[in-house]
Scaffold this motif. Sequence first.
Motif, PDB file in Angstrom:
ATOM      1  N   GLU A  15       0.834  -1.199   0.000  1.00  0.00           N
ATOM      2  CA  GLU A  15       0.000   0.000   0.000  1.00  0.00           C
ATOM      3  C   GLU A  15       0.872   1.253   0.000  1.00  0.00           C
ATOM      4  O   GLU A  15       2.075   1.195   0.257  1.00  0.00           O
ATOM      5  CB  GLU A  15      -0.916   0.010   1.221  1.00  0.00           C
ATOM      6  N   SER A 106      -6.579   0.386   0.905  1.00  0.00           N
ATOM      7  CA  SER A 106      -6.676   1.560   0.041  1.00  0.00           C
ATOM      8  C   SER A 106      -8.060   2.188   0.091  1.00  0.00           C
ATOM      9  O   SER A 106      -8.203   3.410   0.022  1.00  0.00           O
ATOM     10  CB  SER A 106      -6.326   1.193  -1.412  1.00  0.00           C
ATOM     11  N   ALA A 109      -8.328   4.361   3.100  1.00  0.00           N
ATOM     12  CA  ALA A 109      -7.556   5.603   2.988  1.00  0.00           C
ATOM     13  C   ALA A 109      -8.146   6.549   1.946  1.00  0.00           C
ATOM     14  O   ALA A 109      -8.354   7.740   2.219  1.00  0.00           O
ATOM     15  CB  ALA A 109      -6.107   5.280   2.640  1.00  0.00           C
ATOM     16  N   LEU A 139       3.304  -0.871   4.027  1.00  0.00           N
ATOM     17  CA  LEU A 139       2.879   0.482   3.703  1.00  0.00           C
ATOM     18  C   LEU A 139       4.102   1.317   3.349  1.00  0.00           C
ATOM     19  O   LEU A 139       4.951   1.585   4.205  1.00  0.00           O
ATOM     20  CB  LEU A 139       2.134   1.111   4.880  1.00  0.00           C
ATOM     21  N   PHE A 180      -3.704   6.099   5.671  1.00  0.00           N
ATOM     22  CA  PHE A 180      -2.850   4.914   5.704  1.00  0.00           C
ATOM     23  C   PHE A 180      -2.107   4.812   7.032  1.00  0.00           C
ATOM     24  O   PHE A 180      -2.029   3.734   7.641  1.00  0.00           O
ATOM     25  CB  PHE A 180      -1.842   4.946   4.558  1.00  0.00           C
TER      26      PHE A 180
END
Length: 220
Positions: A15, A106, A109, A139, A180
Amino acid sequence: MSTGLRREPRLVTIEGGEGAGKSTVLRALREALLADGFEVISTREPGGTPLAERIRELLLAHGDEPVHAHTELLLMFAARAQHVQQVVLPALARGAWVVSDRFTDSSYAYQGVARGIEVGFIAELEQRAVGIEPGLTLLLDLGVADARERTRGRDLLGGASPDRIERERDEFFERVRAGFLRRAAQQPQRIRVIDASADPATVAARARKALEAYRRGLGS
């Protein structure tokens, strides 16, 4: 673990915001797993199947009609449901590793924090349409200004022009980044934050190291 979700140890997701280097890290993880003799499926979201790729085109294309936030979210989950059923679950069932460029984090976020959609609604869609979560999520964290420089350089080198989401303002991507990082703080056992501001080789090495540590914990 998120309520109602089955954690899949061999599902690894990557991510981060635009320009963080997800594609480079995906290749590095795939190569590391292949070198150890595993079957590896590398994939992406939205996309991963012919139908999901068509939905991706709808999501990212420019058009005269504004895309409502809920429309965007539901299309994302439509593509994700197809991806999970047709690609992810069959691969996991036969013992393969799946490495995906983006997954449900995702949506929390981008559509949750950045678009303002209620987290509970996203969680319900996740439980009903997806049902699983990754064993490990990397991440790639990068500041918005640095990310803009990277994507600008990519465009100058002949890359594809920015899609509908990539054209959002910096404030939008600041909210995405905050979303995130909030997820990572809430789920530190699953989500490992990697500083993506270094050169690609260094970031890839950090990602491989995180995967190795995770696999040692699994005993695999």
